[in-house]
Enzyme design. Structure first.
Site, mmCIF file in Angstrom:
data_model
loop_
_atom_site.group_PDB
_atom_site.id
_atom_site.type_symbol
_atom_site.label_atom_id
_atom_site.label_comp_id
_atom_site.label_asym_id
_atom_site.label_seq_id
_atom_site.Cartn_x
_atom_site.Cartn_y
_atom_site.Cartn_z
ATOM 1 N NE ARG A 88 -1.563 1.598 3.709
ATOM 2 C CZ ARG A 88 -0.938 2.744 3.983
ATOM 3 N NH1 ARG A 88 -1.138 3.814 3.248
ATOM 4 N NH2 ARG A 88 -0.095 2.817 4.990
ATOM 5 C CB VAL A 89 1.764 4.000 -1.957
ATOM 6 C CG1 VAL A 89 3.061 3.219 -2.095
ATOM 7 C CG2 VAL A 89 0.915 3.854 -3.192
ATOM 8 C CB SER A 90 -0.299 7.593 1.606
ATOM 9 O OG SER A 90 0.140 6.895 2.732
ATOM 10 C CB SER A 91 -0.961 9.925 -2.528
ATOM 11 O OG SER A 91 0.404 9.975 -2.857
ATOM 12 C CD GLN A 121 3.129 8.019 -1.317
ATOM 13 O OE1 GLN A 121 2.183 7.342 -0.961
ATOM 14 N NE2 GLN A 121 3.979 8.570 -0.467
#
Length: 183
Positions: free
Chosen positions: A8-11, A14
């Site tokens: 997972r990445v936040s945005s 990314q």
């Protein structure tokens, strides 16, 4: 027994590439991935991942903060995995919760991850406050100048329809009414 990865990445800006490379190195049979904030509970791929894993499987992530940002959330996820008989490993922090040492390390690092998140929030709020004190304006730039707003009001007072004002100024109905109500 399946080895299941979660990345997972936040945005959306990314990249997941580094996490995916590490998970592939560990020969994950299936990898779930998403671009969502760890703070939100609405992470559909994580839900699918947690629904998918079965007794004897191992869930692998690269870092604890990829799974969640709060200690409570991390512990809840770990409890869910334990209840299903699923092992849990974190690559970068060398955590393996199938051991007592791994469980201890998990608890310590989960607390540190939450602490770091809180520090980041505090620094961000301090930066915003300082910028406001220095006259930095936040938010979207106004679409109309003060002169255009007065012109809009004048036209409306002379009977120009709201839909025509919307078209002439490129505004939504709500924006036109808001500008007309400001004194």
């Amino acid at each position: 027994m399946a080895i299941v990865g979660y990345a997972r990445v936040s945005s959306t800006g990314q990249s997941l590439d580094v996490q995916l490379d590490k998970l592939k190195y560990y020969q994950c049979d299936k990898i779930y991935q998403e671009k969502k904030s760890g703070i939100t509970a609405n992470r559909p791929e994580l839900k699918k991942c947690l629904d998918y894993v079965r007794e004897g499987d191992v869930l692998i992530i690269t870092k604890l903060d990829r799974l969640a940002r709060s200690t409570v959330d991390l512990h809840n996820i770990l409890q869910q995995l334990n209840d299903k008989g699923v092992g849990f490993r974190v690559i970068d922090q060398s955590i393996d919760t199938t051991t007592s040492t791994g469980k201890l390390l998990f608890g310590i690092l989960a607390s540190i991850a939450e602490f770091e998140t809180e520090l980041r929030k505090e620094r961000q709020m301090e930066g915003i406050k300082k910028a406001k004190n220095n006259g930095v304006a936040f938010g979207r730039k106004a679409k109309l100048t003060d002169i255009q707003i007065e012109e809009l009001r004048y036209k409306r007072s002379n009977g120009v329809l709201i839909k025509d004002l919307m078209a002439n100024y490129g505004l939504s109905k709500a924006s036109v009414y808001r500008l007309l109500s400001i004194t």
